[in-house]
Write an enzyme that holds these catalytic residues in place. Structure first.
Site, PDB file in Angstrom:
ATOM      1  N   ASN A   1       0.683  -1.317   0.037  1.00 46.61           N
ATOM      2  CA  ASN A   1      -0.544   0.250  -0.129  1.00 46.61           C
ATOM      3  C   ASN A   1       0.950   1.110   0.193  1.00 46.61           C
ATOM      4  OD1 ASN A   1      -1.447   2.097   0.713  1.00 46.61           O
ATOM      5  ND2 ASN A   1      -2.665   0.864   2.492  1.00 46.61           N
ATOM      6  N   TRP A   2       0.876   1.684  -1.287  1.00 47.21           N
ATOM      7  CA  TRP A   2       1.884   2.437  -1.212  1.00 47.21           C
ATOM      8  C   TRP A   2       1.099   4.175  -0.854  1.00 47.21           C
ATOM      9  CZ3 TRP A   2       4.297   2.423  -7.093  1.00 47.21           C
ATOM     10  CH2 TRP A   2       5.503   1.591  -7.328  1.00 47.21           C
ATOM     11  N   LYS A   3       0.539   4.023  -0.162  1.00 55.30           N
ATOM     12  CA  LYS A   3      -0.656   5.400   0.009  1.00 55.30           C
ATOM     13  C   LYS A   3      -0.044   6.519  -0.662  1.00 55.30           C
ATOM     14  CE  LYS A   3      -0.567   3.276   4.833  1.00 55.30           C
ATOM     15  NZ  LYS A   3       0.164   3.639   5.915  1.00 55.30           N
TER      16      LYS A   3
ATOM     17  N   HIS B   1      -9.636   1.125   5.074  1.00 54.35           N
ATOM     18  CA  HIS B   1      -8.062   1.454   5.569  1.00 54.35           C
ATOM     19  C   HIS B   1      -9.005   2.180   7.003  1.00 54.35           C
ATOM     20  CE1 HIS B   1      -4.052   2.624   6.614  1.00 54.35           C
ATOM     21  NE2 HIS B   1      -3.969   1.394   5.652  1.00 54.35           N
TER      22      HIS B   1
ATOM     23  N   GLU C   1      -6.823   4.857   8.073  1.00 55.84           N
ATOM     24  CA  GLU C   1      -6.459   5.992   7.593  1.00 55.84           C
ATOM     25  C   GLU C   1      -7.644   7.099   6.850  1.00 55.84           C
ATOM     26  OE1 GLU C   1      -3.192   5.847   5.461  1.00 55.84           O
ATOM     27  OE2 GLU C   1      -1.703   4.862   6.941  1.00 55.84           O
TER      28      GLU C   1
ATOM     29  N   GLU D   1      -5.513  -4.786  10.440  1.00 58.58           N
ATOM     30  CA  GLU D   1      -4.001  -3.911  10.900  1.00 58.58           C
ATOM     31  C   GLU D   1      -4.411  -3.352  12.308  1.00 58.58           C
ATOM     32  OE1 GLU D   1      -2.646  -2.421   6.499  1.00 58.58           O
ATOM     33  OE2 GLU D   1      -4.212  -1.292   7.155  1.00 58.58           O
TER      34      GLU D   1
ATOM     35  N   GLY E   1       2.727   2.690  10.555  1.00 57.81           N
ATOM     36  CA  GLY E   1       3.396   3.762  10.227  1.00 57.81           C
ATOM     37  C   GLY E   1       4.332   3.879  12.241  1.00 57.81           C
TER      38      GLY E   1
ATOM     39  N   SER F   1       3.812  -2.100  10.515  1.00 53.05           N
ATOM     40  CA  SER F   1       4.681  -1.979   9.972  1.00 53.05           C
ATOM     41  C   SER F   1       5.590  -3.148  10.068  1.00 53.05           C
ATOM     42  CB  SER F   1       5.166  -1.734  12.125  1.00 53.05           C
ATOM     43  OG  SER F   1       5.050   0.046  12.509  1.00 53.05           O
TER      44      SER F   1
ATOM     45  N   GLY G   1       2.680  -1.188   4.382  1.00 57.16           N
ATOM     46  CA  GLY G   1       3.077  -0.261   3.617  1.00 57.16           C
ATOM     47  C   GLY G   1       4.445   0.948   3.714  1.00 57.16           C
ATOM     48  N   GLY G   2       5.176   1.249   4.728  1.00 58.01           N
ATOM     49  CA  GLY G   2       6.001   1.575   4.271  1.00 58.01           C
ATOM     50  C   GLY G   2       7.478   0.952   3.577  1.00 58.01           C
TER      51      GLY G   2
HETATM   52  P1  PGA Z   1       3.796   0.237   7.523  1.00 60.31           P
HETATM   53  O1  PGA Z   1       1.394   0.381   6.693  1.00 60.31           O
HETATM   54  O2  PGA Z   1       3.495  -1.385   7.443  1.00 60.31           O
HETATM   55  O3  PGA Z   1       3.940   1.911   7.119  1.00 60.31           O
HETATM   56  O4  PGA Z   1       3.011   0.376   9.137  1.00 60.31           O
HETATM   57  C1  PGA Z   1      -0.054  -0.823   6.547  1.00 60.31           C
HETATM   58  C2  PGA Z   1      -0.634   0.004   6.326  1.00 60.31           C
HETATM   59  O5  PGA Z   1      -1.505   1.197   6.505  1.00 60.31           O
HETATM   60  O6  PGA Z   1      -1.072  -0.969   5.421  1.00 60.31           O
END
Ligand code: PGA
Length: 253
Positions: A8-10, A94, A96, A164, A170, A210, A231-232
């Site tokens: 997930n590149w956000k 998600h 976010e 999640e 993050g 993470s 994500g990251g």
């Molecule tokens: P993260 O994000 O790996 O940067 O913690 C995961 C996500 O939000 O899908």
């Protein structure tokens, strides 16, 4: 069941950076020869440009879609549009989006229904906050999210659950493999009650928060963890490849 590693590149990477990533990632992925299914969810404006560059294993997803069908909804894009841009999947719910963009339970449910109807693989995200975990019984929060989002869903063949925990996204703070397994097992139990045990056994449940090369092996080795939503660590070619390698190795062992 095959493992899934989904990136997930956000809101990261410009178009040229996205291309640089795929130019390096695709040939390297093709050399791996494993069985893990791989998805990337780039920023939506890039989907149509990126989806033609598929490899045997890489599939594309949107990070969200509209709760509505086509019509007068300025700025929205429908699940069918995501499909027609060549993507195979979509992330829905998600944290976010739920927290930062006011995405309601009703909207999440509508998106799930539109996306399944459009033939997209749905990565339904669920997760509890730190306060909810510390208040005890975080499972109840997750079950309520699933209950609401999957209301009316009977065919789960395109369903993937992504657990999640919000406190792990993050933050560098990962759920321990025991915490992840406990929750994944509870989710599997809930799915078994809702859809029957044989169906529940075939629904992938991904861990997200993470997750990175240094902790993935332990997480992916848990019996009810079928891969990760990343994500990251999905922004870096080597890290993301390493996560695919780990998922391949875990399922081969
Ligand atoms: P993260 O994000 O790996 O940067 O913690 C995961 C996500 O939000 O899908």
């Amino acid at each position: 069941m095959r493992n899934i590693v989904a990136g997930n590149w956000k809101s990261n990477k410009l178009m040229n950076e996205a291309r640089e990533f795929t130019d390096a990632f695709l040939p390297a992925l093709d050399e791996l020869n494993g069985t893990t299914e791989v998805y990337i969810a780039p920023p939506a404006p890039y989907l149509a440009a990126l989806t033609p560059s598929a490899s045997g294993r890489l599939q594309w997803a949107s990070q969200q879609c509209s709760a509505h069908g086509a019509g007068a909804y300025t700025g929205e894009f429908t699940a069918e549009m995501v499909r027609s841009a060549g993507a195979q999947g979509v992330l829905i719910g998600h944290s976010e989006r739920r927290e930062g963009f006011g995405e309601s339970e009703e909207a999440v449910r509508a998106k799930v229904q539109h996306a399944l109807k459009a033939g997209l693989r749905v990565f339904l995200c669920c997760g509890e906050s730190l306060e909810q975990r510390e208040a005890g019984q975080p499972e109840r929060v997750i079950f309520a999210q699933l209950e609401s989002a999957l209301d009316g869903v009977s065919d789960t063949s395109d369903l993937v659950i992504a657990y999640e925990p919000i406190w792990a996204i993050g933050t560098g703070r990962t759920a321990s493999s025991e915490q992840a397994q406990d929750m994944h097992q509870s989710i599997r139990g809930w799915l078994a009650e809702r859809f029957g045990a044989p169906v529940a056994a075939g629904i992938p449940i991904l861990y997200g928060g993470s997750c990175k090369p240094s902790n993935a092996e332990e997480l992916f080795s848990q019996p009810d963890v079928n891969g990760g939503l990343i994500g990251g660590a999905s922004l870096n070619v080597e890290d993301f490849l390493e996560l695919v390698r780990i998922a391949d190795a875990v399922s081969a062992s």
